[in-house]
Design a protein around this motif. Structure first.
Motif, PDB file in Angstrom:
ATOM      1  N   ALA A   1      67.551  59.725  94.295  1.00  0.00           N
ATOM      2  CA  ALA A   1      66.764  59.005  93.300  1.00  0.00           C
ATOM      3  C   ALA A   1      66.251  59.958  92.217  1.00  0.00           C
ATOM      4  O   ALA A   1      66.322  59.656  91.014  1.00  0.00           O
ATOM      5  CB  ALA A   1      65.596  58.292  93.976  1.00  0.00           C
ATOM      6  N   VAL A   2      65.730  61.104  92.619  1.00  0.00           N
ATOM      7  CA  VAL A   2      65.230  62.083  91.634  1.00  0.00           C
ATOM      8  C   VAL A   2      66.367  62.605  90.772  1.00  0.00           C
ATOM      9  O   VAL A   2      66.236  62.774  89.559  1.00  0.00           O
ATOM     10  CB  VAL A   2      64.491  63.224  92.349  1.00  0.00           C
ATOM     11  N   SER A   3      67.536  62.854  91.386  1.00  0.00           N
ATOM     12  CA  SER A   3      68.683  63.352  90.626  1.00  0.00           C
ATOM     13  C   SER A   3      69.141  62.341  89.577  1.00  0.00           C
ATOM     14  O   SER A   3      69.394  62.694  88.410  1.00  0.00           O
ATOM     15  CB  SER A   3      69.827  63.692  91.579  1.00  0.00           C
ATOM     16  N   ASN A   4      69.265  61.075  89.957  1.00  0.00           N
ATOM     17  CA  ASN A   4      69.689  60.054  88.990  1.00  0.00           C
ATOM     18  C   ASN A   4      68.663  59.868  87.876  1.00  0.00           C
ATOM     19  O   ASN A   4      69.029  59.721  86.698  1.00  0.00           O
ATOM     20  CB  ASN A   4      69.921  58.732  89.705  1.00  0.00           C
ATOM     21  N   LEU A   5      67.376  59.920  88.229  1.00  0.00           N
ATOM     22  CA  LEU A   5      66.334  59.783  87.213  1.00  0.00           C
ATOM     23  C   LEU A   5      66.349  60.969  86.256  1.00  0.00           C
ATOM     24  O   LEU A   5      66.155  60.817  85.041  1.00  0.00           O
ATOM     25  CB  LEU A   5      64.970  59.648  87.893  1.00  0.00           C
ATOM     26  N   ALA A   6      66.610  62.149  86.763  1.00  0.00           N
ATOM     27  CA  ALA A   6      66.677  63.339  85.905  1.00  0.00           C
ATOM     28  C   ALA A   6      67.871  63.248  84.953  1.00  0.00           C
ATOM     29  O   ALA A   6      67.780  63.671  83.788  1.00  0.00           O
ATOM     30  CB  ALA A   6      66.765  64.591  86.765  1.00  0.00           C
ATOM     31  N   GLN A   7      68.992  62.699  85.396  1.00  0.00           N
ATOM     32  CA  GLN A   7      70.160  62.559  84.527  1.00  0.00           C
ATOM     33  C   GLN A   7      69.862  61.644  83.343  1.00  0.00           C
ATOM     34  O   GLN A   7      70.146  61.978  82.186  1.00  0.00           O
ATOM     35  CB  GLN A   7      71.332  62.020  85.336  1.00  0.00           C
TER      36      GLN A   7
ATOM     37  N   VAL B   1      57.509  66.837  91.064  1.00  0.00           N
ATOM     38  CA  VAL B   1      58.475  67.659  90.314  1.00  0.00           C
ATOM     39  C   VAL B   1      57.745  68.923  89.855  1.00  0.00           C
ATOM     40  O   VAL B   1      56.850  68.871  89.010  1.00  0.00           O
ATOM     41  CB  VAL B   1      59.041  66.881  89.111  1.00  0.00           C
ATOM     42  N   GLU B   2      58.117  70.054  90.410  1.00  0.00           N
ATOM     43  CA  GLU B   2      57.433  71.307  90.081  1.00  0.00           C
ATOM     44  C   GLU B   2      57.945  71.929  88.790  1.00  0.00           C
ATOM     45  O   GLU B   2      57.178  72.510  88.022  1.00  0.00           O
ATOM     46  CB  GLU B   2      57.591  72.305  91.238  1.00  0.00           C
ATOM     47  N   SER B   3      59.234  71.822  88.545  1.00  0.00           N
ATOM     48  CA  SER B   3      59.783  72.444  87.342  1.00  0.00           C
ATOM     49  C   SER B   3      61.129  71.827  87.014  1.00  0.00           C
ATOM     50  O   SER B   3      61.838  71.356  87.919  1.00  0.00           O
ATOM     51  CB  SER B   3      59.922  73.967  87.520  1.00  0.00           C
ATOM     52  N   VAL B   4      61.461  71.868  85.721  1.00  0.00           N
ATOM     53  CA  VAL B   4      62.765  71.420  85.239  1.00  0.00           C
ATOM     54  C   VAL B   4      63.297  72.491  84.293  1.00  0.00           C
ATOM     55  O   VAL B   4      62.584  72.909  83.360  1.00  0.00           O
ATOM     56  CB  VAL B   4      62.674  70.065  84.511  1.00  0.00           C
TER      57      VAL B   4
ATOM     58  N   ASN C   1      62.429  70.959  78.507  1.00  0.00           N
ATOM     59  CA  ASN C   1      61.990  71.044  79.903  1.00  0.00           C
ATOM     60  C   ASN C   1      60.676  70.299  80.115  1.00  0.00           C
ATOM     61  O   ASN C   1      60.501  69.562  81.108  1.00  0.00           O
ATOM     62  CB  ASN C   1      61.846  72.509  80.314  1.00  0.00           C
ATOM     63  N   GLY C   2      59.736  70.522  79.195  1.00  0.00           N
ATOM     64  CA  GLY C   2      58.439  69.868  79.350  1.00  0.00           C
ATOM     65  C   GLY C   2      58.537  68.357  79.246  1.00  0.00           C
ATOM     66  O   GLY C   2      57.883  67.630  80.010  1.00  0.00           O
ATOM     67  N   ARG C   3      59.345  67.842  78.324  1.00  0.00           N
ATOM     68  CA  ARG C   3      59.468  66.390  78.180  1.00  0.00           C
ATOM     69  C   ARG C   3      60.133  65.755  79.404  1.00  0.00           C
ATOM     70  O   ARG C   3      59.706  64.696  79.882  1.00  0.00           O
ATOM     71  CB  ARG C   3      60.263  66.077  76.916  1.00  0.00           C
ATOM     72  N   ILE C   4      61.156  66.405  79.932  1.00  0.00           N
ATOM     73  CA  ILE C   4      61.809  65.861  81.134  1.00  0.00           C
ATOM     74  C   ILE C   4      60.840  65.841  82.308  1.00  0.00           C
ATOM     75  O   ILE C   4      60.783  64.859  83.078  1.00  0.00           O
ATOM     76  CB  ILE C   4      63.072  66.665  81.484  1.00  0.00           C
ATOM     77  N   ARG C   5      60.063  66.883  82.457  1.00  0.00           N
ATOM     78  CA  ARG C   5      59.120  66.926  83.584  1.00  0.00           C
ATOM     79  C   ARG C   5      58.072  65.833  83.446  1.00  0.00           C
ATOM     80  O   ARG C   5      57.711  65.171  84.441  1.00  0.00           O
ATOM     81  CB  ARG C   5      58.462  68.299  83.634  1.00  0.00           C
ATOM     82  N   ARG C   6      57.549  65.611  82.237  1.00  0.00           N
ATOM     83  CA  ARG C   6      56.547  64.562  82.064  1.00  0.00           C
ATOM     84  C   ARG C   6      57.140  63.180  82.350  1.00  0.00           C
ATOM     85  O   ARG C   6      56.465  62.298  82.898  1.00  0.00           O
ATOM     86  CB  ARG C   6      55.986  64.630  80.638  1.00  0.00           C
ATOM     87  N   GLU C   7      58.398  62.984  81.978  1.00  0.00           N
ATOM     88  CA  GLU C   7      59.041  61.699  82.242  1.00  0.00           C
ATOM     89  C   GLU C   7      59.279  61.466  83.734  1.00  0.00           C
ATOM     90  O   GLU C   7      59.278  60.320  84.209  1.00  0.00           O
ATOM     91  CB  GLU C   7      60.375  61.624  81.493  1.00  0.00           C
ATOM     92  N   LEU C   8      59.449  62.520  84.505  1.00  0.00           N
ATOM     93  CA  LEU C   8      59.730  62.379  85.938  1.00  0.00           C
ATOM     94  C   LEU C   8      58.461  62.296  86.786  1.00  0.00           C
ATOM     95  O   LEU C   8      58.529  61.861  87.946  1.00  0.00           O
ATOM     96  CB  LEU C   8      60.582  63.544  86.436  1.00  0.00           C
ATOM     97  N   ASP C   9      57.347  62.738  86.244  1.00  0.00           N
ATOM     98  CA  ASP C   9      56.141  62.819  87.060  1.00  0.00           C
ATOM     99  C   ASP C   9      55.682  61.447  87.564  1.00  0.00           C
ATOM    100  O   ASP C   9      55.374  61.283  88.756  1.00  0.00           O
ATOM    101  CB  ASP C   9      55.000  63.473  86.246  1.00  0.00           C
ATOM    102  N   GLU C  10      55.602  60.479  86.709  1.00  0.00           N
ATOM    103  CA  GLU C  10      55.023  59.189  87.116  1.00  0.00           C
ATOM    104  C   GLU C  10      55.837  58.469  88.189  1.00  0.00           C
ATOM    105  O   GLU C  10      55.254  58.078  89.230  1.00  0.00           O
ATOM    106  CB  GLU C  10      54.878  58.296  85.875  1.00  0.00           C
TER     107      GLU C  10
END
Length: 411
Positions: free
Chosen positions: A119-125, A166-169, A148-157
């Motif tokens: 799920a995290v992998s598909n959301l990151a893609q 998500v610790e880092s992207v 990197n920062g925008r992707i991490r903020r999008e994955l946090d919620e």
């Protein structure tokens, strides 16, 4: 046919049953004991119902009806496959990334999502494609930290609801299409050629400036040397003119004295007892007395042809020669360190403090006017000094005329 009762073989059945019971006991114990590693937790279900999380160590669970699901509590790495996206300025690019996650709540990760890693992998893609699509090509190549920062903020919620943080992207590569790469290479090559041409032109310009400044300094020094040489030559001519005038005066004085002695000798040979001398008595005695005592005529005042008095030395500027030479040395002296600083300033493209030749020559003229007199003025002053002594020569000529008159009377 009648069969009799069959006897039971109890001797062989008891050991077999014991072995079966022992095996059953071993299996039950094995099913009841669950060992959990230190870096993980396990979710326990009994008859398909969630019961609890098994902590690290030995745990006892109901046998045969229980199932466990392990969850790694360490930071895990998920590779985001290479994704194709189109930037805001319609440039196709491909990008891939790495996502670092950690399970914070194993219960949520077990109950809220089927497979949290997938799920995290598909959301990151999908998030990676969306972020790159909102940026221009140059930004995707230069602003990695922003991506990197925008992707991490999008994955946090969404990942918080799954018990995952998500610790880092990290975006590993962003590659434009082959055509865009070729165009970028051509642009880079053209930019480098332009910079090389600019640097070469700047080098030639600075070299020309330095060469011109060097020629300017050389011309200034040469002009100052010629100027000082002309001044010294003019002073030398003035001194020579005064010396010639002094020498002529000395020779005329000696001729007058010799003529007077001859006249006295002629008078002494005459018979007359009365003599008329047309000269001032003190001057006459002074002149003839020195002649009779064999003293040098040049000891007289006014005949110092070699030793100049204070007025004449000031007139000719003899006492200022050393000062003039010092001014010449000071004017022609070049500050090497200052020239090096000026050359370095020219190399940096800055302006220089080198003054024009006219300004330097005007400044030297103003400094020399106080100590150096104009050669024409020196010659004029020398001529005036010579003219002041002309009455003496005229008086001597008058004395000669008187002597000749006396001789005629005697005759």
């Amino acid at each position: 046919m009648v069969l009799g009762p069959v006897p039971l073989q109890t001797g062989l059945g008891i050991p077999t049953i014991g072995i079966l019971v022992l095996l059953l006991a071993i299996v039950i114990v094995y099913q009841m004991v669950e060992i959990v590693d230190a870096y993980e937790k396990k979710a326990l279900t009994v008859f398909g119902e969630y019961r609890k999380l098994l902590q690290p160590g030995i745990n006892f669970i109901p046998p045969f009806v229980s199932r466990t699901y392990p969850f790694d509590m360490r930071t895990q790495t998920l590779d985001v496959p290479r994704q194709e996206a189109i930037t805001r300025d319609n440039s196709p690019v491909t990008a891939d990334a790495v996502v670092y996650i950690k399970v914070m709540d194993a219960k949520k990760a077990f109950l809220e999502v089927d497979d949290y890693k997938r799920a995290v992998s598909n959301l990151a893609q999908t998030t990676l494609r969306a972020v790159i699509g909102d940026m221009e090509l140059d930004d995707t190549l230069n602003k990695r930290q922003e991506i990197n920062g925008r992707i991490r903020r999008e994955l946090d919620e969404p990942t918080d609801e799954w018990g995952v943080r998500v610790e880092s992207v990290e975006v590993r590569e962003v590659n434009p299409s082959q055509d865009v790469q070729q165009a970028m290479e051509q642009q880079t090559s053209a930019e480098r050629r332009r910079r090389a041409m600019i640097l070469e032109a700047q080098g030639e310009r600075r070299s020309a400036v330095e060469q011109a400044e060097g020629e300017k300094q050389s011309n200034i020094i040469r002009a100052q040397g010629e100027k000082q040489s002309q001044i010294l030559e003019a002073q030398g001519d003035a001194i020579s003119t005064v010396l010639r005038a002094k020498s002529a005066e000395s020779m005329g004085e000696r001729a007058i004295i010799e003529k007077g002695m001859e006249s006295l000798e002629t008078i002494g040979q005459g018979e007359s007892t009365t003599f008329v001398l047309p000269q001032e008595l003190t001057s006459l005695l002074g002149r003839y007395g020195r002649q009779l005592t064999d003293s040098d005529v040049q000891e007289q005042a006014g005949l110092d042809s070699l030793d100049f008095d204070a007025e004449t030395r000031e007139l000719l500027g003899l006492d200022d020669i050393e000062e003039i030479l010092g001014q010449i040395d000071q004017a022609t002296e070049m500050d090497v360190e200052e020239l090096e600083q000026e050359a370095e300033a020219i190399k940096r493209g800055a302006g220089t403090d080198i003054r024009s030749a006219d300004a330097v020559i005007d400044e030297a003229d103003a400094a020399d006017e106080a100590a150096i007199k104009d050669p024409e003025d020196v010659v004029a002053d020398a001529q005036a000094a010579t003219d002041t002594e002309a009455p003496t020569e005229q008086s001597d000529e008058a004395a000669d005329d008187d002597d000749r008159a006396v001789e005629k009377e005697r005759e």
